[in-house]
Structures are given as structure tokens and as C-alpha cells.
Motif scaffolding. Sequence first.
Motif, PDB file in Angstrom:
ATOM      1  N   THR A   7      -0.742   3.353  77.062  1.00  0.00           N
ATOM      2  CA  THR A   7       0.317   3.640  76.099  1.00  0.00           C
ATOM      3  C   THR A   7       1.656   3.346  76.764  1.00  0.00           C
ATOM      4  OG1 THR A   7      -1.079   5.410  75.222  1.00  0.00           O
ATOM      5  CG2 THR A   7       1.213   5.402  74.539  1.00  0.00           C
ATOM      6  N   SER A   8       2.538   2.638  76.040  1.00  0.00           N
ATOM      7  CA  SER A   8       3.785   2.227  76.680  1.00  0.00           C
ATOM      8  C   SER A   8       4.952   2.197  75.707  1.00  0.00           C
ATOM      9  CB  SER A   8       3.625   0.825  77.283  1.00  0.00           C
ATOM     10  OG  SER A   8       3.359  -0.121  76.262  1.00  0.00           O
ATOM     11  N   GLU A   9       6.151   2.295  76.292  1.00  0.00           N
ATOM     12  CA  GLU A   9       7.395   2.019  75.593  1.00  0.00           C
ATOM     13  C   GLU A   9       8.042   0.857  76.335  1.00  0.00           C
ATOM     14  OE1 GLU A   9       9.942   5.413  75.260  1.00  0.00           O
ATOM     15  OE2 GLU A   9       8.370   6.632  74.357  1.00  0.00           O
ATOM     16  N   ARG A  10       8.425  -0.165  75.591  1.00  0.00           N
ATOM     17  CA  ARG A  10       8.975  -1.382  76.165  1.00  0.00           C
ATOM     18  C   ARG A  10      10.468  -1.289  76.426  1.00  0.00           C
ATOM     19  NH1 ARG A  10       7.208  -6.420  74.608  1.00  0.00           N
ATOM     20  NH2 ARG A  10       8.866  -7.024  76.023  1.00  0.00           N
ATOM     21  N   THR A  11      10.928  -2.127  77.331  1.00  0.00           N
ATOM     22  CA  THR A  11      12.353  -2.377  77.493  1.00  0.00           C
ATOM     23  C   THR A  11      12.721  -3.494  76.516  1.00  0.00           C
ATOM     24  OG1 THR A  11      12.063  -4.110  79.153  1.00  0.00           O
ATOM     25  CG2 THR A  11      12.217  -1.825  79.959  1.00  0.00           C
TER      26      THR A  11
ATOM     27  N   ARG B 190       1.212  -2.753  68.680  1.00  0.00           N
ATOM     28  CA  ARG B 190       2.534  -2.661  69.309  1.00  0.00           C
ATOM     29  C   ARG B 190       3.598  -2.476  68.237  1.00  0.00           C
ATOM     30  NH1 ARG B 190       0.252  -7.200  72.172  1.00  0.00           N
ATOM     31  NH2 ARG B 190      -0.477  -6.482  74.172  1.00  0.00           N
ATOM     32  N   ASN B 191       4.259  -1.348  68.288  1.00  0.00           N
ATOM     33  CA  ASN B 191       5.420  -1.063  67.444  1.00  0.00           C
ATOM     34  C   ASN B 191       6.434  -0.336  68.302  1.00  0.00           C
ATOM     35  OD1 ASN B 191       4.649  -2.174  64.842  1.00  0.00           O
ATOM     36  ND2 ASN B 191       3.025  -0.648  64.865  1.00  0.00           N
ATOM     37  N   GLU B 192       6.871   0.862  67.892  1.00  0.00           N
ATOM     38  CA  GLU B 192       7.796   1.631  68.725  1.00  0.00           C
ATOM     39  C   GLU B 192       7.145   1.962  70.071  1.00  0.00           C
ATOM     40  OE1 GLU B 192       7.075   2.968  65.471  1.00  0.00           O
ATOM     41  OE2 GLU B 192       8.673   1.667  64.729  1.00  0.00           O
TER      42      GLU B 192
ATOM     43  N   TYR C  24       8.366  -2.468  80.873  1.00  0.00           N
ATOM     44  CA  TYR C  24       8.101  -1.100  80.417  1.00  0.00           C
ATOM     45  C   TYR C  24       9.175  -0.123  80.867  1.00  0.00           C
ATOM     46  CZ  TYR C  24       3.585  -3.149  79.504  1.00  0.00           C
ATOM     47  OH  TYR C  24       2.588  -3.962  79.044  1.00  0.00           O
ATOM     48  N   ARG C  25       9.600   0.690  79.931  1.00  0.00           N
ATOM     49  CA  ARG C  25      10.485   1.812  80.234  1.00  0.00           C
ATOM     50  C   ARG C  25       9.629   2.962  80.774  1.00  0.00           C
ATOM     51  NH1 ARG C  25      14.139   1.406  76.431  1.00  0.00           N
ATOM     52  NH2 ARG C  25      12.545   1.560  74.855  1.00  0.00           N
ATOM     53  N   VAL C  26       8.459   3.136  80.182  1.00  0.00           N
ATOM     54  CA  VAL C  26       7.508   4.171  80.587  1.00  0.00           C
ATOM     55  C   VAL C  26       6.120   3.753  80.116  1.00  0.00           C
ATOM     56  CG1 VAL C  26       7.878   5.541  78.492  1.00  0.00           C
ATOM     57  CG2 VAL C  26       7.036   6.672  80.535  1.00  0.00           C
TER      58      VAL C  26
END
Length: 105
Positions: free
Chosen positions: A16-20, A50-52, A87-89
Motif C-alpha cells: 500500500t502506498s501514497e505517491r509523490t 492506483r488512485n489516492e 513514494y511518500r509513504v
Amino acid sequence: MIARTPEPPYYAVIFTSERTDVDNGYGETAERMVELASQQSGFLGVESARNEIGITVSYWSDLEAIANWRKDAEHTLAREKGRADWYRVFKVRIAKVERDYDFKK
């Protein structure tokens, strides 16, 4: 597309990820990682959205197959690029699938 998996037990790696905002080859690398993973012994399938947040679930026959995938040189380079740029996180979870069922119309 929903992955076709065998009868349990098998394993799921949930990424699970949040993108830059940096793209820099992300899509191509993601496609290459699926292609490369599918060539690994013990790989069973993958699902991704992949979305938010991005969620990718890959399925594996056993923990040894997961460990071998983690050691793959090209996968290691992609992980490093992800930490540096994409990735931000992120979080990785490894779970044993003991039961599954499905529905089709």
C-alpha cells in the motif's frame, strides 16, 4: 483483473502506498515488476489499483518464493527508486491466505 489463485493456503504480499508527484518512469517500472515477478518460481498472480493510494497485492506459493523475489536485483533497484522518488509513504504486509471464495454473474 482478479488473479486466479489455487486452493489455499498460499501467501499474499500487500503493498500500500501514497505517491509523490514524481513520475520519472514509474508506470514502465511498475509494468516491468509485474512482468518480472510473473517469471519467478512460486508467483501465483497480482492485482493492483492506483488512485489516492495505491494497493498492489501479489500472491505467492510460500514464504521462500517471497524472499527470493525480494532478493531479485532488478526488484531491489526498483525499491530503491521508489524510496528515492516515487513514494511518500508505503507499507508492506505479508499474510497467509487460509480461505478464499468468489462470486461471478
